[in-house]
Design an enzyme around this catalytic site. Structure first.
Site, short mmCIF file in Angstrom:
data_model
loop_
_atom_site.label_atom_id
_atom_site.label_comp_id
_atom_site.label_asym_id
_atom_site.label_seq_id
_atom_site.Cartn_x
_atom_site.Cartn_y
_atom_site.Cartn_z
CG HIS A 179 24.95 11.01 -14.59
ND1 HIS A 179 23.86 11.46 -15.26
CD2 HIS A 179 25.29 12.02 -13.74
CE1 HIS A 179 23.56 12.69 -14.88
NE2 HIS A 179 24.41 13.06 -13.95
CD GLU A 222 24.93 17.52 -10.50
OE1 GLU A 222 23.76 17.14 -10.56
OE2 GLU A 222 25.45 18.23 -11.38
CB CYS A 244 23.32 15.76 -17.34
SG CYS A 244 24.91 16.43 -16.88
CG HIS A 291 26.57 13.64 -9.54
ND1 HIS A 291 27.52 14.21 -10.36
CD2 HIS A 291 25.40 13.72 -10.21
CE1 HIS A 291 26.95 14.62 -11.48
NE2 HIS A 291 25.66 14.34 -11.42
CG HIS A 295 20.77 12.87 -11.07
ND1 HIS A 295 20.36 14.16 -11.32
CD2 HIS A 295 22.08 12.84 -11.43
CE1 HIS A 295 21.38 14.86 -11.79
NE2 HIS A 295 22.42 14.10 -11.86
CG ASP A 335 24.72 7.26 1.17
OD1 ASP A 335 25.38 7.69 0.21
OD2 ASP A 335 25.20 6.47 2.02
CG HIS A 336 25.04 3.83 -1.52
ND1 HIS A 336 25.65 4.73 -0.66
CD2 HIS A 336 26.03 3.12 -2.09
CE1 HIS A 336 26.96 4.54 -0.72
NE2 HIS A 336 27.21 3.58 -1.58
NI NI Z 1 24.21 14.73 -12.75
#
Ligand code: NI
Length: 139
Positions: free
Chosen positions: A41, A128, A35, A43, A16, A81-82
């Protein structure tokens, strides 16, 4: 029978960008720091879902945890997911991808299906990073 809270953990990996679309890159950088990196990036998120209900007099169980897991997978994990949370996830459309917003959106995804199981959704917790998590109790 006593009312007991029970929690299921699921995990998902997603990317995200923490940025408000109506702000400039400079303002996003000022408020959200690294961020807000324009290309995003990732998580390794951990999701904790807590439900409450009366124990079954025969099994002592509050609910069937494999059914609860299936509901979470279908309504939340399979969609996140992914994926890129900002671009690929219909239930996050129109809200930016803070952990807080993710918690509220996941609650909205789960409330109906969890009620249909005969238990009450109590807490959605999204980690996160190992140092940060958000919790929503539906208030
Ligand atoms: Ni983040």
């Amino acid at each position: 029978m006593p009312i007991v809270h029970i929690t299921r953990r699921e995990r998902f990996c997603a990317s995200h960008r923490l940025a408000r679309p109506d702000w400039s890159d400079a303002k996003n950088l000022e408020v959200f720091g690294k961020c807000s990196n324009p290309n995003g990036h990732g998580h390794n998120y951990v999701l904790w879902v807590t439900v409450a209900g009366q124990q079954d007099p025969e099994t002592s169980f509050v609910t069937d945890l494999s059914l609860l897991s299936r509901i979470i997978k279908e309504h939340v994990i399979d969609q996140l997911d992914h994926k890129n949370i900002d671009l690929d996830v219909p239930f996050m459309k129109g809200r930016y991808s803070s952990t807080e917003n993710l918690c509220v959106a996941i609650w909205e995804q789960l409330q109906g299906p969890v009620s249909a199981l005969g238990v009450q959704l109590k807490t959605v917790k999204v980690e996160e990073t190992e140092n940060n998590y958000a919790e929503y109790h539906g208030e």
